[in-house]
Design an enzyme around this catalytic site. Structure first.
Site, PDB file in Angstrom:
ATOM      1  N   LYS A 187       0.849  -1.196   0.000  1.00  0.00           N
ATOM      2  CA  LYS A 187       0.000   0.000   0.000  1.00  0.00           C
ATOM      3  C   LYS A 187       0.884   1.245   0.000  1.00  0.00           C
ATOM      4  O   LYS A 187       1.577   1.526   0.977  1.00  0.00           O
ATOM      5  CB  LYS A 187      -0.911   0.030   1.234  1.00  0.00           C
ATOM      6  CG  LYS A 187      -2.002   1.075   1.067  1.00  0.00           C
ATOM      7  CD  LYS A 187      -2.512   1.667   2.357  1.00  0.00           C
ATOM      8  CE  LYS A 187      -1.769   2.873   2.828  1.00  0.00           C
ATOM      9  NZ  LYS A 187      -1.821   4.062   1.957  1.00  0.00           N
ATOM     10  N   GLU A 194      10.438   1.515   9.959  1.00  0.00           N
ATOM     11  CA  GLU A 194      11.507   2.506   9.793  1.00  0.00           C
ATOM     12  C   GLU A 194      10.840   3.863   9.762  1.00  0.00           C
ATOM     13  O   GLU A 194       9.936   4.103   8.961  1.00  0.00           O
ATOM     14  CB  GLU A 194      12.276   2.235   8.493  1.00  0.00           C
ATOM     15  CG  GLU A 194      13.035   0.914   8.505  1.00  0.00           C
ATOM     16  CD  GLU A 194      13.986   0.763   9.677  1.00  0.00           C
ATOM     17  OE1 GLU A 194      14.500   1.788  10.170  1.00  0.00           O
ATOM     18  OE2 GLU A 194      14.223  -0.377  10.129  1.00  0.00           O
ATOM     19  N   CYS A 203      14.028  11.268   5.403  1.00  0.00           N
ATOM     20  CA  CYS A 203      14.121  10.836   6.799  1.00  0.00           C
ATOM     21  C   CYS A 203      15.528  11.094   7.346  1.00  0.00           C
ATOM     22  O   CYS A 203      15.705  11.272   8.545  1.00  0.00           O
ATOM     23  CB  CYS A 203      13.775   9.360   6.907  1.00  0.00           C
ATOM     24  SG  CYS A 203      14.679   8.350   5.724  1.00  0.00           S
ATOM     25  N   GLU A 223      10.638  16.467  14.090  1.00  0.00           N
ATOM     26  CA  GLU A 223      10.945  16.335  12.658  1.00  0.00           C
ATOM     27  C   GLU A 223      10.100  17.344  11.886  1.00  0.00           C
ATOM     28  O   GLU A 223       8.875  17.351  11.991  1.00  0.00           O
ATOM     29  CB  GLU A 223      10.609  14.908  12.196  1.00  0.00           C
ATOM     30  CG  GLU A 223      11.048  14.645  10.776  1.00  0.00           C
ATOM     31  CD  GLU A 223      10.685  13.230  10.303  1.00  0.00           C
ATOM     32  OE1 GLU A 223       9.538  12.817  10.499  1.00  0.00           O
ATOM     33  OE2 GLU A 223      11.560  12.559   9.730  1.00  0.00           O
TER      34      GLU A 223
HETATM   35  P1  NAD Z   1       2.947   8.440   7.283  1.00  0.00           P
HETATM   36  O1  NAD Z   1       3.313   7.760   8.540  1.00  0.00           O
HETATM   37  O2  NAD Z   1       1.920   9.496   7.328  1.00  0.00           O
HETATM   38  O3  NAD Z   1       2.420   7.365   6.214  1.00  0.00           O
HETATM   39  C1  NAD Z   1       3.201   6.235   5.846  1.00  0.00           C
HETATM   40  C2  NAD Z   1       2.274   5.171   5.287  1.00  0.00           C
HETATM   41  O4  NAD Z   1       1.440   4.693   6.331  1.00  0.00           O
HETATM   42  C3  NAD Z   1       1.339   5.667   4.181  1.00  0.00           C
HETATM   43  O5  NAD Z   1       1.192   4.679   3.196  1.00  0.00           O
HETATM   44  C4  NAD Z   1       0.034   5.869   4.938  1.00  0.00           C
HETATM   45  O6  NAD Z   1      -1.111   5.805   4.115  1.00  0.00           O
HETATM   46  C5  NAD Z   1       0.079   4.705   5.904  1.00  0.00           C
HETATM   47  N1  NAD Z   1      -0.788   4.833   7.071  1.00  0.00           N
HETATM   48  C6  NAD Z   1      -1.372   5.945   7.574  1.00  0.00           C
HETATM   49  N2  NAD Z   1      -2.108   5.640   8.652  1.00  0.00           N
HETATM   50  C7  NAD Z   1      -1.975   4.310   8.855  1.00  0.00           C
HETATM   51  C8  NAD Z   1      -2.472   3.401   9.829  1.00  0.00           C
HETATM   52  N3  NAD Z   1      -3.253   3.798  10.831  1.00  0.00           N
HETATM   53  N4  NAD Z   1      -2.117   2.100   9.726  1.00  0.00           N
HETATM   54  C9  NAD Z   1      -1.292   1.680   8.741  1.00  0.00           C
HETATM   55  N5  NAD Z   1      -0.799   2.500   7.792  1.00  0.00           N
HETATM   56  C10 NAD Z   1      -1.130   3.796   7.848  1.00  0.00           C
HETATM   57  O7  NAD Z   1       4.318   8.983   6.644  1.00  0.00           O
HETATM   58  P2  NAD Z   1       4.514   9.872   5.348  1.00  0.00           P
HETATM   59  O8  NAD Z   1       4.031  11.258   5.621  1.00  0.00           O
HETATM   60  O9  NAD Z   1       3.979   9.151   4.148  1.00  0.00           O
HETATM   61  O10 NAD Z   1       6.112   9.856   5.203  1.00  0.00           O
HETATM   62  C11 NAD Z   1       6.961  10.719   5.877  1.00  0.00           C
HETATM   63  C12 NAD Z   1       7.557  10.043   7.102  1.00  0.00           C
HETATM   64  O11 NAD Z   1       8.243   8.865   6.710  1.00  0.00           O
HETATM   65  C13 NAD Z   1       8.603  10.910   7.797  1.00  0.00           C
HETATM   66  O12 NAD Z   1       8.421  10.824   9.185  1.00  0.00           O
HETATM   67  C14 NAD Z   1       9.927  10.261   7.403  1.00  0.00           C
HETATM   68  O13 NAD Z   1      10.974  10.465   8.310  1.00  0.00           O
HETATM   69  C15 NAD Z   1       9.532   8.816   7.335  1.00  0.00           C
HETATM   70  N6  NAD Z   1      10.474   8.067   6.503  1.00  0.00           N
HETATM   71  C16 NAD Z   1      11.318   7.180   7.116  1.00  0.00           C
HETATM   72  C17 NAD Z   1      12.251   6.484   6.355  1.00  0.00           C
HETATM   73  C18 NAD Z   1      13.189   5.501   7.004  1.00  0.00           C
HETATM   74  O14 NAD Z   1      13.687   4.612   6.299  1.00  0.00           O
HETATM   75  N7  NAD Z   1      13.455   5.600   8.288  1.00  0.00           N
HETATM   76  C19 NAD Z   1      12.316   6.670   4.979  1.00  0.00           C
HETATM   77  C20 NAD Z   1      11.435   7.577   4.396  1.00  0.00           C
HETATM   78  C21 NAD Z   1      10.509   8.263   5.160  1.00  0.00           C
END
Ligand code: NAD
Length: 482
Positions: free
Chosen positions: A175, A250, A284, A384
């Site tokens: 997803k 992650e 990230c 962040e």
């Molecule tokens: P997010 O947490 O809002 O969403 C990530 C994913 O989770 C999306 O597909 C979203 O639809 C899904 N999601 C949302 N609610 C959910 C739920 N209740 N249950 C399961 N899935 C759910 O993050 P974002 O805004 O898409 O991405 C940015 C974040 O990702 C930043 O915090 C960044 O640091 C982090 N990030 C981390 C890494 C890493 O490898 N550590 C890499 C890239 C991004």
């Protein structure tokens, strides 16, 4: 004409039972709807899971070299579509063209890398109790896994989960994030073209709050690999652990770069500047804190402010230094944090405002921003921001700099700029981060070494990428033959 895309389930592109779609807009020109996707329901997610579960046994018995061959062909299919995939990525996520092209290339390379790994899973070891006995290990597929990914690397991150999952013989339901699902879709088209058997890899779009529950708690799911924010990742980890599922999250970062007096200031400014403002600060591993020794603090501030002001900001298609934010929500969040920084008493040295004018009015642009006189307790130093905002913090000596670097809930990436080898080694020993770098920017990863975080940046159980990237997706069976 706006193209509407389906879910990919059982080898077919299908519509959601909801009959609803959602739109994706170009962050550089928000009046442009670039595509529409299925607003899927719980029942769509369950069908995809059932399909993946049904395909699992057959895929697990396909010999590793054949699985590798499919991944190789998918890598080639993506190579053939590199320009199209790059443009898709730029139009939905906003990344500058050369950064987007680099990300697509990374996905191509990841598929090729894990194609090779599929050939040699498992091993044979000699028994200590006689020559008539044989010991071996098998790395068996974990089973059926869900892959939940963020928008900021919408082709590389799904690729670095999909490729090891498939190489190891798992079936998957993926997803993507709803602001940028289109780049991820291309990976599934490439796998389809490569001849991946139906049902092995499935893709479902829609709201995380709707689909999250079935994707993390369904009884037939064996593992959940998530990348995203720490708040969502924490709830995913809890939900998955409740069902005793293997889970890997992650998450976010607040990554420091320490600048010591021996540093070449030009080199330090480049490392911090590219780390903080590249990909619009939406990484990230972005360098969001510079912790600078007081002997070079003033010189560094002047140089980094000048650097930030010199950056060219614009639409990703023009390949600027800095593109737009991915969405209005992310833009507003960054602007809110700039207000927080001002109200906390930090000094604005560069940027600090939304860009306006003909090029910018319909996009989500903020001028790269530098705050000095930041106290590490301030919210702008602890939370962040996920935009092009750098907090510069003064340190009296190495010990203080290291303590400040570690004084965060996060622990993803960290770097030090120094010519002193002892200092560098001390930093490597004591920094609390999953990725530690010397004379390098905090961003940028090589695909053949492990990646993951400490503290609240990761569940810190499994690493992604490299050989370690396979561990999450395999269960080890130890075999004794007498
Ligand atoms: P997010 O947490 O809002 O969403 C990530 C994913 O989770 C999306 O597909 C979203 O639809 C899904 N999601 C949302 N609610 C959910 C739920 N209740 N249950 C399961 N899935 C759910 O993050 P974002 O805004 O898409 O991405 C940015 C974040 O990702 C930043 O915090 C960044 O640091 C982090 N990030 C981390 C890494 C890493 O490898 N550590 C890499 C890239 C991004």
């Amino acid at each position: 004409m706006v193209t509407e895309y389906g879910n990919y389930v059982g080898g077919e592109w299908t519509d959601s039972v909801s009959g609803e779609t959602f739109e994706v807009r170009n962050p550089a020109e928000s009046s442009e709807i670039v595509s529409r996707f299925q607003d899927s329901t719980v029942s769509d997610a369950e069908s995809a899971i059932d399909t993946a579960v049904a395909a699992q046994n057959d895929w697990a018995t396909v010999p590793g070299p054949e699985r590798g061959s499919v991944l190789n062909q998918a890598s080639q299919a993506l190579e053939d579509r590199k320009a199209e995939a790059t443009e898709t990525l730029v139009r939905e996520e906003g990344k500058a063209w050369s950064e987007a092209a680099g990300e697509v290339q990374r996905a191509i390379d990841i598929f090729a890398y894990y194609a090779q790994k599929a050939f040699d899973l498992g091993g044979v070891v000699k028994s200590s109790s006689g020559r008539d006995k044989e010991l071996s290990t098998r790395q068996e597929p974990l089973g059926t896994v869900t892959l939940i990914t963020p928008w900021n690397y919408p082709i590389a991150i799904p690729a670095w989960k999909l490729a090891p999952a498939l190489a190891a013989g798992n079936t998957v339901v993926a997803k993507p994030a709803s602001v940028a699902p289109n780049s991820t879709r291309i990976l599934f088209e490439c796998l389809d073209e490569a001849g991946l058997p139906d049902g092995v890899a499935n893709y479902v779009t829609g709201s995380g709050s709707v689909l999250g529950d079935p994707l993390t708690t369904h009884e037939d799911i064996d593992g959940v690999s998530f990348t995203g924010s720490t708040s969502v990742g924490t709830s995913v980890a809890q939900a998955a652990a409740e069902g005793l599922k293997r889970v890997q999250c992650e998450m976010g970062g607040k990554n420091p770069t320490i600048v010591m007096p021996s540093a070449d200031i030009e080199e330090a400014v480049e490392a911090v500047g590219i780390g903080a403002f590249g990909t619009t600060g939406q990484s990230c591993t972005a360098a969001s804190r510079a912790i600078v020794h007081e002997q070079v603090y003033d010189e560094f501030i002047e140089a980094i402010a000048e650097y930030a002001e010199s950056l060219d900001v614009g639409p990703g298609l023009d390949d600027p230094d800095v593109g737009p934010h991915v969405s209005k929500g992310e833009l507003e969040s960054t602007l809110d944090y700039i207000d927080v920084g001002k109200s906390e008493g930090a000094t604005l040295e560069a940027g600090g405002e939304q860009l306006t004018g003909e090029t910018y009015d319909n996009g989500y642009y903020v001028r790269p921003t530098v705050f000095s006189d930041v106290d590490n307790d301030m919210r702008i130093a602890q939370e962040e921001i996920f935009g092009p905002v750098l907090s510069v913090i003064r340190a009296g000596d190495f010990e203080e700099a290291l303590a400040l670097a570690n004084d965060t809930d996060y622990g993803l990436s960290a770097s030090i700029i120094t010519q002193d080898l002892t200092e560098a080694n001390e930093f490597l020993d004591r920094i609390e981060a999953g990725v530690a770098k010397v004379n390098e920017k905090t961003t940028g990863l090589e695909l053949h070494v492990p990646f993951g975080g400490y503290k609240q940046s990761s569940t810190n159980t499994y690493r992604e990428q490299g050989d370690a990237g396979l561990d999450f997706f395999t269960a080890t069976k130890t075999v004794y033959r007498n």
